[in-house]
Design a protein around this motif. Structure first.
Motif, PDB file in Angstrom:
ATOM      1  N   ASP A  88      52.838  17.778  51.727  1.00 32.61           N
ATOM      2  CA  ASP A  88      54.145  17.249  51.217  1.00 32.61           C
ATOM      3  C   ASP A  88      54.382  17.354  49.816  1.00 32.61           C
ATOM      4  OD1 ASP A  88      56.222  15.398  51.074  1.00 32.61           O
ATOM      5  OD2 ASP A  88      55.049  13.846  50.432  1.00 32.61           O
ATOM      6  N   ASN A 112      60.885  16.534  52.302  1.00 29.98           N
ATOM      7  CA  ASN A 112      62.458  16.159  52.274  1.00 29.98           C
ATOM      8  C   ASN A 112      63.048  16.466  51.136  1.00 29.98           C
ATOM      9  OD1 ASN A 112      61.902  14.965  54.972  1.00 29.98           O
ATOM     10  ND2 ASN A 112      61.491  13.101  54.363  1.00 29.98           N
ATOM     11  N   LYS A 136      61.526  14.225  57.648  1.00 24.64           N
ATOM     12  CA  LYS A 136      60.780  13.384  58.124  1.00 24.64           C
ATOM     13  C   LYS A 136      60.906  11.751  57.974  1.00 24.64           C
ATOM     14  CE  LYS A 136      58.047  15.108  54.843  1.00 24.64           C
ATOM     15  NZ  LYS A 136      57.001  15.531  53.966  1.00 24.64           N
ATOM     16  N   PRO A 137      60.793  11.041  59.113  1.00 16.14           N
ATOM     17  CA  PRO A 137      59.684  11.293  59.927  1.00 16.14           C
ATOM     18  C   PRO A 137      59.881  12.141  61.320  1.00 16.14           C
ATOM     19  CG  PRO A 137      60.666   8.917  60.449  1.00 16.14           C
ATOM     20  CD  PRO A 137      61.532   9.790  59.085  1.00 16.14           C
ATOM     21  N   THR A 148      56.304   7.919  56.415  1.00 14.23           N
ATOM     22  CA  THR A 148      56.974   8.853  57.095  1.00 14.23           C
ATOM     23  C   THR A 148      56.433  10.293  57.407  1.00 14.23           C
ATOM     24  OG1 THR A 148      58.123   9.523  55.091  1.00 14.23           O
ATOM     25  CG2 THR A 148      59.496   7.675  56.621  1.00 14.23           C
ATOM     26  N   ASP A 149      55.378  10.430  56.315  1.00 15.05           N
ATOM     27  CA  ASP A 149      54.777  12.031  56.629  1.00 15.05           C
ATOM     28  C   ASP A 149      53.839  11.725  57.856  1.00 15.05           C
ATOM     29  OD1 ASP A 149      55.643  13.277  54.222  1.00 15.05           O
ATOM     30  OD2 ASP A 149      54.298  12.017  53.068  1.00 15.05           O
ATOM     31  N   ALA A 178      55.636  11.747  61.026  1.00 16.91           N
ATOM     32  CA  ALA A 178      56.098  12.924  61.493  1.00 16.91           C
ATOM     33  C   ALA A 178      54.896  13.654  61.906  1.00 16.91           C
ATOM     34  CB  ALA A 178      56.668  13.598  60.216  1.00 16.91           C
TER      35      ALA A 178
END
Length: 229
Positions: A19, A120, A154-155, A182-183, A186
């Motif tokens: 990320d 994102n 993401k998610p 959310t990482d 995902a």
């Protein structure tokens, strides 16, 4: 120090996905996120007045971006373009990478694994930052925010599947290093492995609660695990 669990997890992966905001760079360090959100909310209020009050209630630029979708494609396009421009400005003054991030990226690449940034944030701002920090050669692919498709951020597992496809690896053989719930969500949805980077108090529990395979407190742990240091 690094954990045996992290070393074992990385030994099972063919690709390391990072990320961006958090694990590599504090995107809004120099340009505060609430200021960006305020500017985006003002734009949204101008072109879609019915959404103005809701937009002004958040300090998160990504929330304003998601909200703009309700105004239709032209509104979403305008807000997304403004967000991307703001991100590019922000990374130009964001300063040095997260401690240990540059070493982690280089160690992952030198280990023979495929390396990508999955974010994102816009691909434009990621490329700009990596270039400014001399890190472009450590990354094979950048998968940024899908244009006009906030539902694929993401998610959603979409970005991870795209990364796996570009790198030619199975998603289950990839690990995503991320600092947000959310990482991890995902990663789970894609069937990938995950390392939670707990860079703020309370994140350890939150990342573990959504299924992070390993939680780290320092990005340098990744480099040390990959190099055996």
């Amino acid at each position: 120090m690094h954990s045996d669990a992290l070393t074992a997890l990385l030994a099972e992966c063919d690709a390391v996905l990072f990320d961006f905001d958090g694990p590599i760079c504090d995107v809004f360090r120099g340009v505060p996120a609430p200021d960006v959100a305020k500017d985006l909310a003002a734009l949204l209020a101008e072109i879609a007045p019915a959404l103005g009050n809701v937009a002004r209630a958040t300090e998160d630029p990504m929330v304003v971006h998601q909200l703009s979708r309700q105004g239709g494609e032209d509104v979403l396009s305008a807000v997304e373009a403004a967000l991307t421009a703001a991100e590019v400005r922000a990374v130009s003054v964001a300063g040095v990478p997260t401690s240990g991030a540059a070493e982690a990226l280089k160690a992952a690449r030198e280990s023979g694994r495929q390396v990508a940034v999955v974010s994102n944030n816009s691909a434009e701002c990621v490329h700009a930052y990596l270039s400014s920090q001399g890190l472009s050669d450590s990354v094979e692919a950048v998968i940024g925010r899908p244009i006009l498709r906030p539902d694929r951020m993401k998610p959603s597992p979409h970005l991870l599947f795209e990364a796996a496809s570009l790198l030619g690896v199975a998603a289950r053989r990839a690990v995503l290093i991320g600092d947000s719930v959310t990482d991890i969500e995902a990663s789970g949805a894609a069937g990938a492995m995950s390392v939670g980077y707990a860079n703020k108090p309370g994140k350890q529990e939150a990342l573990r609660s959504v299924g992070a395979d390993v939680v780290i407190l320092d990005m340098g742990e990744v480099a040390r695990a990959l190099t055996g240091a």
